[in-house]
Write a protein that holds these residues in place. Structure first.
Motif, PDB file in Angstrom:
ATOM      1  N   TRP A 232     -16.058  29.568  72.642  1.00 10.59           N
ATOM      2  CA  TRP A 232     -16.349  30.806  73.367  1.00 10.59           C
ATOM      3  C   TRP A 232     -16.058  32.025  72.500  1.00 10.59           C
ATOM      4  CZ3 TRP A 232     -18.031  31.985  78.420  1.00 10.59           C
ATOM      5  CH2 TRP A 232     -18.330  30.869  79.224  1.00 10.59           C
ATOM      6  N   ARG A 233     -16.800  33.095  72.791  1.00 12.58           N
ATOM      7  CA  ARG A 233     -16.564  34.402  72.176  1.00 12.58           C
ATOM      8  C   ARG A 233     -16.369  35.432  73.287  1.00 12.58           C
ATOM      9  NH1 ARG A 233     -21.498  35.857  69.945  1.00 12.58           N
ATOM     10  NH2 ARG A 233     -22.431  34.184  71.185  1.00 12.58           N
ATOM     11  N   LEU A 234     -15.719  36.540  72.944  1.00 17.12           N
ATOM     12  CA  LEU A 234     -15.427  37.590  73.918  1.00 17.12           C
ATOM     13  C   LEU A 234     -15.890  38.932  73.377  1.00 17.12           C
ATOM     14  CD1 LEU A 234     -13.994  38.768  76.474  1.00 17.12           C
ATOM     15  CD2 LEU A 234     -11.877  38.786  75.135  1.00 17.12           C
ATOM     16  N   VAL A 235     -16.681  39.643  74.174  1.00 17.48           N
ATOM     17  CA  VAL A 235     -17.089  41.009  73.848  1.00 17.48           C
ATOM     18  C   VAL A 235     -16.451  41.928  74.883  1.00 17.48           C
ATOM     19  CG1 VAL A 235     -19.010  42.640  73.729  1.00 17.48           C
ATOM     20  CG2 VAL A 235     -19.239  40.367  72.710  1.00 17.48           C
ATOM     21  N   ILE A 236     -15.704  42.921  74.408  1.00 16.25           N
ATOM     22  CA  ILE A 236     -15.000  43.856  75.285  1.00 16.25           C
ATOM     23  C   ILE A 236     -15.701  45.206  75.230  1.00 16.25           C
ATOM     24  CG2 ILE A 236     -12.812  45.019  75.739  1.00 16.25           C
ATOM     25  CD1 ILE A 236     -11.432  42.623  74.358  1.00 16.25           C
ATOM     26  N   ARG A 251      -5.154  39.985  67.089  1.00 13.98           N
ATOM     27  CA  ARG A 251      -4.658  39.613  65.748  1.00 13.98           C
ATOM     28  C   ARG A 251      -3.527  38.592  65.845  1.00 13.98           C
ATOM     29  NH1 ARG A 251      -5.764  45.216  64.804  1.00 13.98           N
ATOM     30  NH2 ARG A 251      -3.663  45.780  65.521  1.00 13.98           N
ATOM     31  N   ARG A 252      -2.618  38.817  66.771  1.00 16.50           N
ATOM     32  CA  ARG A 252      -1.463  37.924  66.912  1.00 16.50           C
ATOM     33  C   ARG A 252      -1.889  36.509  67.295  1.00 16.50           C
ATOM     34  NH1 ARG A 252       0.929  37.171  71.612  1.00 16.50           N
ATOM     35  NH2 ARG A 252       0.167  39.176  72.413  1.00 16.50           N
ATOM     36  N   LEU A 253      -2.897  36.401  68.147  1.00 20.22           N
ATOM     37  CA  LEU A 253      -3.370  35.087  68.600  1.00 20.22           C
ATOM     38  C   LEU A 253      -4.428  34.482  67.674  1.00 20.22           C
ATOM     39  CD1 LEU A 253      -3.558  35.877  72.420  1.00 20.22           C
ATOM     40  CD2 LEU A 253      -1.829  34.512  71.240  1.00 20.22           C
ATOM     41  N   GLU A 254      -4.745  35.220  66.612  1.00 23.19           N
ATOM     42  CA  GLU A 254      -5.666  34.728  65.565  1.00 23.19           C
ATOM     43  C   GLU A 254      -7.041  34.361  66.115  1.00 23.19           C
ATOM     44  OE1 GLU A 254      -3.488  31.516  63.756  1.00 23.19           O
ATOM     45  OE2 GLU A 254      -2.260  32.881  62.541  1.00 23.19           O
ATOM     46  N   VAL A 255      -7.592  35.276  66.919  1.00 27.98           N
ATOM     47  CA  VAL A 255      -8.943  35.064  67.448  1.00 27.98           C
ATOM     48  C   VAL A 255      -9.872  36.228  67.062  1.00 27.98           C
ATOM     49  CG1 VAL A 255      -8.255  33.565  69.355  1.00 27.98           C
ATOM     50  CG2 VAL A 255      -8.220  36.057  69.664  1.00 27.98           C
ATOM     51  N   SER A 256      -9.505  36.950  66.018  1.00 32.65           N
ATOM     52  CA  SER A 256     -10.269  38.134  65.619  1.00 32.65           C
ATOM     53  C   SER A 256     -11.728  37.822  65.315  1.00 32.65           C
ATOM     54  CB  SER A 256      -9.628  38.793  64.392  1.00 32.65           C
ATOM     55  OG  SER A 256      -8.311  39.208  64.681  1.00 32.65           O
ATOM     56  N   ASP A 257     -11.989  36.617  64.826  1.00 36.39           N
ATOM     57  CA  ASP A 257     -13.362  36.258  64.465  1.00 36.39           C
ATOM     58  C   ASP A 257     -14.243  36.002  65.678  1.00 36.39           C
ATOM     59  OD1 ASP A 257     -11.783  34.010  65.018  1.00 36.39           O
ATOM     60  OD2 ASP A 257     -13.137  32.684  63.906  1.00 36.39           O
ATOM     61  N   ARG A 258     -13.625  35.944  66.875  1.00 35.80           N
ATOM     62  CA  ARG A 258     -14.405  35.650  68.081  1.00 35.80           C
ATOM     63  C   ARG A 258     -14.260  36.724  69.161  1.00 35.80           C
ATOM     64  NH1 ARG A 258     -12.688  31.237  70.665  1.00 35.80           N
ATOM     65  NH2 ARG A 258     -10.783  30.921  69.456  1.00 35.80           N
ATOM     66  N   VAL A 259     -13.667  37.860  68.800  1.00 39.25           N
ATOM     67  CA  VAL A 259     -13.535  38.978  69.743  1.00 39.25           C
ATOM     68  C   VAL A 259     -14.117  40.234  69.111  1.00 39.25           C
ATOM     69  CG1 VAL A 259     -11.951  40.430  71.063  1.00 39.25           C
ATOM     70  CG2 VAL A 259     -11.437  38.001  70.760  1.00 39.25           C
ATOM     71  N   ARG A 260     -14.935  40.930  69.870  1.00 36.26           N
ATOM     72  CA  ARG A 260     -15.529  42.173  69.366  1.00 36.26           C
ATOM     73  C   ARG A 260     -15.278  43.291  70.376  1.00 36.26           C
ATOM     74  NH1 ARG A 260     -20.606  40.756  69.044  1.00 36.26           N
ATOM     75  NH2 ARG A 260     -21.664  42.214  70.448  1.00 36.26           N
ATOM     76  N   PHE A 261     -14.759  44.413  69.890  1.00 33.27           N
ATOM     77  CA  PHE A 261     -14.563  45.609  70.714  1.00 33.27           C
ATOM     78  C   PHE A 261     -15.762  46.535  70.509  1.00 33.27           C
ATOM     79  CE2 PHE A 261     -10.323  43.951  70.302  1.00 33.27           C
ATOM     80  CZ  PHE A 261      -9.678  44.292  71.481  1.00 33.27           C
ATOM     81  N   GLU A 262     -16.482  46.793  71.587  1.00 30.09           N
ATOM     82  CA  GLU A 262     -17.688  47.603  71.507  1.00 30.09           C
ATOM     83  C   GLU A 262     -17.448  49.079  71.830  1.00 30.09           C
ATOM     84  OE1 GLU A 262     -21.339  46.505  70.898  1.00 30.09           O
ATOM     85  OE2 GLU A 262     -19.806  45.516  69.680  1.00 30.09           O
ATOM     86  N   GLY A 263     -16.284  49.400  72.381  1.00 29.99           N
ATOM     87  CA  GLY A 263     -16.025  50.782  72.771  1.00 29.99           C
ATOM     88  C   GLY A 263     -16.777  51.142  74.044  1.00 29.99           C
ATOM     89  N   SER A 264     -16.732  52.420  74.389  1.00 29.78           N
ATOM     90  CA  SER A 264     -17.385  52.890  75.608  1.00 29.78           C
ATOM     91  C   SER A 264     -18.894  52.960  75.418  1.00 29.78           C
ATOM     92  CB  SER A 264     -16.839  54.272  75.966  1.00 29.78           C
ATOM     93  OG  SER A 264     -17.434  54.748  77.147  1.00 29.78           O
TER      94      SER A 264
END
Length: 375
Positions: A232-236, A251-264
């Motif tokens: 799974w991947r997560l887009v915020i 970063r702490r959970l080491e999932v940076s490669d599967r989470v993307r912050f899109e902003g407002s």
């Protein structure tokens, strides 16, 4: 036929007042309200602080007045700085009105704490209606509450939950439930958006919402859940003061490669169309589910679960939040189960749910009120 103003053959004039034209549920709610009033023949002016949604109000046919006024949480201890800021804001509001329509409106509709206060001060001869989205610190009138509520003529609640909360504060208040106004044809630009094919990314969870402390418990839990779900991947989608903390967790959970912050984003429809599952509350749930997209509702430390035709009524009573009846304690396990339930909801149930969300709320309550004051 247009609703006519008092003592004139011109259309009735309505002033809508919101904190800001930034992206958010209260603002998109206001946009739907403006559209509804304009369709009924009213002339609508919208006043708020500058923001990206102002152009959408203009396209809907409303006049826009961008203000530089104070907005903030409901709690205000009446310190000198707060009083000075309020005084300046009232002066700016008066100037803005003088340069536009003056004070000649048939009805003023205020939403969010400070606009309610400003409306109650300035419009003593014009009926003022308040729309309550909830009773949290950012939704309820400010420290000047007694004055504010005393000078508001009509009270409308977005949900039955909010109406009950208002009555718990003032049992004599006359509150009407107007609902979370939504029209899928207006939002999607299509009379039956759920019947149209859409692209779909397997294993994509999309979270939409402002990243404030009271709205990110489910996002934090989703990040933890993602660590156990390598497919799974997560887009915020959204921004706010909690973003740095969420980025640290990623970063702490080491999932940076599967989470993307899109902003407002002013337009979140493309994200709904790409999602396997959307996580959100309130208008986010309405927007995504009305397209036939699987939706998970989680907030306030609770998981309501996957929205479906059988639980839609319960969800609506609590404005499509984790406070709805049947919600469970928020945890990695409970959220994960809800995501799986949403992913496997049948096409038939998704289409039935979407069709039931074609129109939500009772905008005619405000139209009736406007007719009452305009004749």
């Amino acid at each position: 036929m247009s609703i006519r103003g008092i003592g004139t053959d011109k259309p009735a004039r309505v002033l809508l007042m919101f904190n800001s034209f930034r992206t958010g549920g209260s603002q998109t709610y206001g946009l739907e309200l403006a559209r509804s009033l304009i369709e009924d023949g009213a002339q609508v002016t919208v006043m708020a602080k500058r923001g990206p949604l102002a152009e959408q109000f203009r396209k809907a046919g409303a006049q826009v007045i961008a203000m530089r006024w104070r907005e903030g949480i409901a709690f205000d201890h009446r310190g000198l700085r707060q009083q000075a800021a309020t005084t300046v804001s009232l002066g700016l509001l008066g100037l803005g009105l003088a340069l536009s329509h003056g004070h000649k409106f048939d009805l003023v509709v205020a939403s969010q704490p400070w606009p309610m206060f400003y409306a109650s001060v300035f419009f003593r001869r014009t009926p003022v209606a308040a729309i309550y989205h909830g009773m949290t610190a950012v939704e309820y009138p400010p420290a000047y509450a007694n004055y504010t509520l005393k000078h508001i003529n009509h009270h409308f609640a977005v949900s039955h939950e909010t109406a009950d909360q208002i009555l718990s504060v003032d049992a004599t208040a006359k509150v009407l439930v107007i609902g979370n106004l939504f029209n899928s044809a207006d939002y999607w630009g299509d009379s039956r958006p759920w019947t149209k094919p859409r692209p779909r990314n397997a294993g994509l969870l999309v979270s939409v919402g402002t990243l404030t402390e009271n709205k990110t418990d489910a996002v934090s839990t989703a990040i933890e859940w993602l660590r156990e779900q390598p497919r799974w991947r997560l887009v915020i989608v959204g921004d706010g003061p909690m973003r740095p903390a969420l980025e640290d967790a990623v970063r702490r959970l080491e999932v940076s490669d599967r989470v993307r912050f899109e902003g407002s984003r002013t337009d979140t429809r493309p994200y709904y169309d790409l999602a396997s599952v959307v996580m959100g509350v309130g208008r986010v749930a309405l927007e995504a589910a009305s397209r036939g997209v699987p939706v998970v509702i989680a907030s306030d430390g609770r998981v309501f679960g996957a929205l479906n035709p059988s639980n839609r009524a319960d969800a609506e009573l609590r404005n499509f939040t984790g406070r709805a009846a049947g919600s469970r304690k928020l945890s990695v396990k409970s959220l994960g189960l809800a995501i799986e339930d949403a992913r496997h909801i049948s096409v038939t149930d998704r289409m039935l749910l979407a069709a039931s969300l074609e129109t939500v709320g009772n905008p005619e309550l405000l139209t009736q009120l406007l007719k009452q004051h305009a004749h």
